[in-house]
Scaffold this motif. Structure first.
Motif, PDB file in Angstrom:
ATOM      1  N   LYS A  66      -2.675 -12.335   1.304  1.00 49.08           N
ATOM      2  CA  LYS A  66      -2.917 -12.004  -0.107  1.00 49.08           C
ATOM      3  C   LYS A  66      -4.307 -12.454  -0.542  1.00 49.08           C
ATOM      4  CE  LYS A  66       1.919 -12.052  -1.571  1.00 49.08           C
ATOM      5  NZ  LYS A  66       2.949 -12.695  -2.418  1.00 49.08           N
ATOM      6  N   LEU A  67      -4.765 -13.581   0.006  1.00 52.36           N
ATOM      7  CA  LEU A  67      -6.093 -14.102  -0.355  1.00 52.36           C
ATOM      8  C   LEU A  67      -7.211 -13.416   0.412  1.00 52.36           C
ATOM      9  CD1 LEU A  67      -5.309 -17.932  -0.569  1.00 52.36           C
ATOM     10  CD2 LEU A  67      -5.614 -16.327  -2.461  1.00 52.36           C
ATOM     11  N   GLY A  68      -6.850 -12.589   1.372  1.00 55.90           N
ATOM     12  CA  GLY A  68      -7.866 -11.911   2.162  1.00 55.90           C
ATOM     13  C   GLY A  68      -8.518 -12.798   3.197  1.00 55.90           C
ATOM     14  N   LEU A  69      -7.847 -13.899   3.570  1.00 55.13           N
ATOM     15  CA  LEU A  69      -8.429 -14.837   4.531  1.00 55.13           C
ATOM     16  C   LEU A  69      -8.111 -14.474   5.974  1.00 55.13           C
ATOM     17  CD1 LEU A  69      -7.640 -18.186   2.662  1.00 55.13           C
ATOM     18  CD2 LEU A  69      -9.763 -16.854   2.625  1.00 55.13           C
ATOM     19  N   SER A  70      -7.289 -13.470   6.173  1.00 49.33           N
ATOM     20  CA  SER A  70      -6.957 -13.059   7.529  1.00 49.33           C
ATOM     21  C   SER A  70      -6.750 -11.551   7.572  1.00 49.33           C
ATOM     22  CB  SER A  70      -5.693 -13.780   8.020  1.00 49.33           C
ATOM     23  OG  SER A  70      -4.598 -13.473   7.187  1.00 49.33           O
ATOM     24  N   VAL A  71      -6.846 -10.991   8.775  1.00 50.15           N
ATOM     25  CA  VAL A  71      -6.677  -9.549   8.960  1.00 50.15           C
ATOM     26  C   VAL A  71      -5.190  -9.206   8.919  1.00 50.15           C
ATOM     27  CG1 VAL A  71      -7.075  -7.626  10.527  1.00 50.15           C
ATOM     28  CG2 VAL A  71      -8.769  -9.460  10.358  1.00 50.15           C
ATOM     29  N   PRO A  72      -4.785  -8.225   8.110  1.00 50.90           N
ATOM     30  CA  PRO A  72      -3.359  -7.860   8.049  1.00 50.90           C
ATOM     31  C   PRO A  72      -2.828  -7.446   9.414  1.00 50.90           C
ATOM     32  CG  PRO A  72      -4.601  -6.817   6.272  1.00 50.90           C
ATOM     33  CD  PRO A  72      -5.602  -7.410   7.198  1.00 50.90           C
ATOM     34  N   ASN A  73      -1.635  -7.903   9.726  1.00 49.20           N
ATOM     35  CA  ASN A  73      -0.964  -7.526  10.962  1.00 49.20           C
ATOM     36  C   ASN A  73       0.179  -6.581  10.607  1.00 49.20           C
ATOM     37  OD1 ASN A  73       1.442  -8.080  12.938  1.00 49.20           O
ATOM     38  ND2 ASN A  73      -0.427  -8.564  14.068  1.00 49.20           N
ATOM     39  N   GLU A  74       0.142  -5.359  11.161  1.00 51.77           N
ATOM     40  CA  GLU A  74       1.101  -4.334  10.758  1.00 51.77           C
ATOM     41  C   GLU A  74       2.532  -4.724  11.079  1.00 51.77           C
ATOM     42  OE1 GLU A  74      -0.210  -0.744  12.583  1.00 51.77           O
ATOM     43  OE2 GLU A  74      -1.774  -0.373  11.105  1.00 51.77           O
ATOM     44  N   SER A  75       2.745  -5.410  12.216  1.00 54.36           N
ATOM     45  CA  SER A  75       4.106  -5.790  12.573  1.00 54.36           C
ATOM     46  C   SER A  75       4.664  -6.816  11.598  1.00 54.36           C
ATOM     47  CB  SER A  75       4.154  -6.337  14.007  1.00 54.36           C
ATOM     48  OG  SER A  75       3.392  -7.518  14.118  1.00 54.36           O
ATOM     49  N   LEU A  76       3.806  -7.749  11.131  1.00 59.26           N
ATOM     50  CA  LEU A  76       4.266  -8.738  10.159  1.00 59.26           C
ATOM     51  C   LEU A  76       4.605  -8.072   8.835  1.00 59.26           C
ATOM     52  CD1 LEU A  76       4.692 -11.681   9.183  1.00 59.26           C
ATOM     53  CD2 LEU A  76       2.306 -11.659   8.479  1.00 59.26           C
ATOM     54  N   LEU A  77       3.749  -7.151   8.396  1.00 57.79           N
ATOM     55  CA  LEU A  77       3.990  -6.491   7.113  1.00 57.79           C
ATOM     56  C   LEU A  77       5.292  -5.698   7.150  1.00 57.79           C
ATOM     57  CD1 LEU A  77       0.383  -5.256   6.238  1.00 57.79           C
ATOM     58  CD2 LEU A  77       1.576  -7.276   5.379  1.00 57.79           C
ATOM     59  N   GLU A  78       5.532  -4.981   8.253  1.00 54.75           N
ATOM     60  CA  GLU A  78       6.769  -4.219   8.337  1.00 54.75           C
ATOM     61  C   GLU A  78       7.973  -5.152   8.458  1.00 54.75           C
ATOM     62  OE1 GLU A  78       7.669  -0.055  10.140  1.00 54.75           O
ATOM     63  OE2 GLU A  78       7.812  -1.518  11.755  1.00 54.75           O
ATOM     64  N   PHE A  79       7.805  -6.268   9.166  1.00 57.71           N
ATOM     65  CA  PHE A  79       8.883  -7.259   9.265  1.00 57.71           C
ATOM     66  C   PHE A  79       9.249  -7.790   7.883  1.00 57.71           C
ATOM     67  CE2 PHE A  79       9.967 -11.823   9.700  1.00 57.71           C
ATOM     68  CZ  PHE A  79      11.176 -11.694  10.363  1.00 57.71           C
ATOM     69  N   GLU A  80       8.248  -8.087   7.074  1.00 64.41           N
ATOM     70  CA  GLU A  80       8.499  -8.582   5.719  1.00 64.41           C
ATOM     71  C   GLU A  80       9.185  -7.515   4.869  1.00 64.41           C
ATOM     72  OE1 GLU A  80       8.176 -11.536   4.471  1.00 64.41           O
ATOM     73  OE2 GLU A  80       7.379 -12.403   6.309  1.00 64.41           O
ATOM     74  N   GLN A  81       8.819  -6.250   5.095  1.00 67.71           N
ATOM     75  CA  GLN A  81       9.470  -5.165   4.360  1.00 67.71           C
ATOM     76  C   GLN A  81      10.961  -5.120   4.670  1.00 67.71           C
ATOM     77  OE1 GLN A  81       7.127  -1.683   5.493  1.00 67.71           O
ATOM     78  NE2 GLN A  81       6.531  -1.432   3.370  1.00 67.71           N
ATOM     79  N   PHE A  82      11.307  -5.158   5.956  1.00 65.09           N
ATOM     80  CA  PHE A  82      12.707  -5.080   6.348  1.00 65.09           C
ATOM     81  C   PHE A  82      13.482  -6.308   5.894  1.00 65.09           C
ATOM     82  CE2 PHE A  82      11.373  -1.935   9.657  1.00 65.09           C
ATOM     83  CZ  PHE A  82      12.157  -0.906   9.185  1.00 65.09           C
ATOM     84  N   CYS A  83      12.806  -7.445   5.835  1.00 66.83           N
ATOM     85  CA  CYS A  83      13.487  -8.665   5.387  1.00 66.83           C
ATOM     86  C   CYS A  83      13.795  -8.631   3.897  1.00 66.83           C
ATOM     87  CB  CYS A  83      12.637  -9.896   5.715  1.00 66.83           C
ATOM     88  SG  CYS A  83      12.616 -10.308   7.476  1.00 66.83           S
ATOM     89  N   SER A  84      13.206  -7.692   3.170  1.00 65.11           N
ATOM     90  CA  SER A  84      13.471  -7.579   1.732  1.00 65.11           C
ATOM     91  C   SER A  84      14.314  -6.343   1.421  1.00 65.11           C
ATOM     92  CB  SER A  84      12.149  -7.531   0.956  1.00 65.11           C
ATOM     93  OG  SER A  84      11.378  -6.413   1.350  1.00 65.11           O
TER      94      SER A  84
END
Length: 471
Positions: A66-84
């Motif tokens: 969210k702070l832009g301090l790291s490069v987004p990882n697509e697998s993490l983002l999709e994992f977070e989506q499914f967890c919600s």
């Protein structure tokens, strides 16, 4: 040495120009960038999570993203989506169902299901998402398997004329609007060795009368003509039995099944099938594999592979370039069908399913067992296996196959009668949670659209309820 605009393939030992054309090309710039990201993740140092034995990567913190301090990882983002995931609605359905996959008809997505008497039906995805509390018959396409075709009798009538028991669907696979399936029917208990295979190869298109009406365009004639013209007598005999050609009669451009006395024969049937744009892969209960090539579903070549007398039931085949990745019970086989070499890995647990990704000069293979997810690498240059990680789930039995396996390395499994497990294979984070159900059991999970998941629940009276979850 890195040359700008070129990619060095470790296996082929040469440079290839990175293209910007078709995304199907092996050295497309998007593909190369993804390969670099995968390798970076695999080689990145890991740090333990506080009060947990699981490992994560520092740059995958949601806060840092969210702070832009790291490069987004697509697998993490999709994992977070499914967890919600959140449930949007429940839909009653009169019959018990089993999910088989998806069809895309004129760019509309449909789900293939069967009911308790093996009738094939299709559900329009957009109708499911928009519907209320019940799926109407207008959404369903009933009795695809028994729909009268232009050249064939109803399958149920054929089975009755041969004195066989009702059929069982063994495999079903689809590609775009094409469907391949095989069924088997056995005789009564007095003659348990007498049985018969049948296949259906069809193209399903919309009729002019509306979205709820479909016509089945029968393609079996093309299939049978190809098989009848094979010069290899051994393969021809095998396919005639597997495809039900031993009980058909062809006259010019018409064929029909003819009643006859079936002879006892060693059980030989299809246990796995996968239809793609260019191939039909078939595995059998005796370890034989058949690779049929086609162009626009006009078959033009077939190759038979017998891996080993010790290899029996084939339960999964993936094809990547010149390799077949195959699972059979506790055995994983990587087979190069050009060089005819094979490399066997003996797993301690029964392999329920697998997922394969090509990353530079090795295959990354995920094996799913009853209580374990195993990450395995196979180096193409050295032809060696290496176990990278085992994730054990000792408290809950993983009772189902892969329900969803995404390209972004997120899998969803049926973990118990009411619980599903979501795992991110990039960092092995996982989450398990209970569905909102009562006195029901998970019967199947399938992904519909990008943001929706459909779960079939079995009621105590053998009817079904569909629950729709949105990410």
């Amino acid at each position: 040495m890195n040359i700008p605009g070129y990619y060095y393939d470790e296996v082929k030992k040469r440079y290839f120009k990175i293209t910007n054309g078709s995304t199907n090309e092996l050295y497309h710039n998007n593909t190369i960038q993804q390969l670099h990201r995968e390798e970076k993740i695999m080689n990145k140092p890991k740090e333990p999570v506080r009060s947990s034995s699981k490992l994560i990567y520092q740059d995958q913190s949601i806060t840092n993203l969210k702070l832009g301090l790291s490069v987004p990882n697509e697998s993490l983002l999709e994992f977070e989506q499914f967890c919600s995931l959140s449930r949007t609605c429940c839909i009653d359905y009169r019959h018990e169902t089993k999910f088989w996959g998806n069809l895309y008809i004129d760019n509309d997505q449909y789900i293939i299901i069967t009911d308790q008497i093996n009738r094939i039906k299709l559900i329009a995805v957009h109708s499911i998402i928009e519907t209320g509390n019940e799926i109407s018959d207008e959404v369903m396409i009933a009795d695809v398997i028994n729909a009268p075709g232009p050249r064939v009798n109803r399958l149920s009538e054929i089975i009755n004329s041969l004195g066989l028991l009702p059929f069982e669907i063994l495999t079903m696979s689809s590609s775009d609007d094409m469907l391949f399936m095989n069924v088997i029917s056995e005789s009564d208990l007095d003659n348990p060795q007498i049985y018969q295979n049948f296949i259906l190869m069809g193209q399903i298109k919309k009729s002019r009368h509306g979205i709820s009406e479909f016509v089945k365009i029968d393609r079996n004639m093309d299939f049978f003509k190809f098989t009848m013209n094979l010069s290899n007598g051994e393969i021809k005999k095998d396919l005639q039995h597997l495809f039900g050609m031993n009980v058909i009669e062809i006259q010019q451009d018409l064929y029909h099944y003819k009643p006859q006395v079936l002879k006892p024969i060693k059980r030989f049937f299809i246990t796995f099938s996968k239809l793609t744009k260019n191939y039909l892969l078939i595995g059998t209960n005796v370890g034989n594999i058949y690779m049929l090539e086609h162009e626009d579903y006009k078959f033009n070549a077939v190759t038979k592979f017998k891996l080993s007398n010790k290899i029996e039931k084939i339960n999964k085949i993936e094809k990547i370039e010149d390799y077949l990745i195959i699972s059979s019970y506790k055995t994983l086989i990587i087979f190069n069908f050009v060089s005819n070499n094979k490399w066997i890995f003996n797993n301690h647990d029964l392999i329920k399913n697998l997922r394969v990704t090509r990353i530079f000069h090795y295959f990354q293979i995920t094996l799913i067992s009853y209580k374990k997810i195993r990450l395995l690498n196979f180096d193409i240059s050295t032809n060696k296996y290496e176990i990278i990680k085992d994730i054990n789930y000792t408290n809950h039995n993983i009772i189902n196959l892969f329900s969803i396996a995404t390209d972004k390395k997120v899998v969803i499994l049926n973990q118990s009668n009411s619980r599903i497990l979501i795992a991110n294979l990039s960092n092995f984070e996982s989450k398990s949670f209970e569905l909102q159900i009562s006195k029901q059991k998970i019967n199947g999970i399938i992904r519909i659209d990008k943001d929706y998941m459909l779960i079939s629940l079995k009621n105590s009276d053998n009817t079904s309820e569909f629950q729709i979850y949105q990410t």
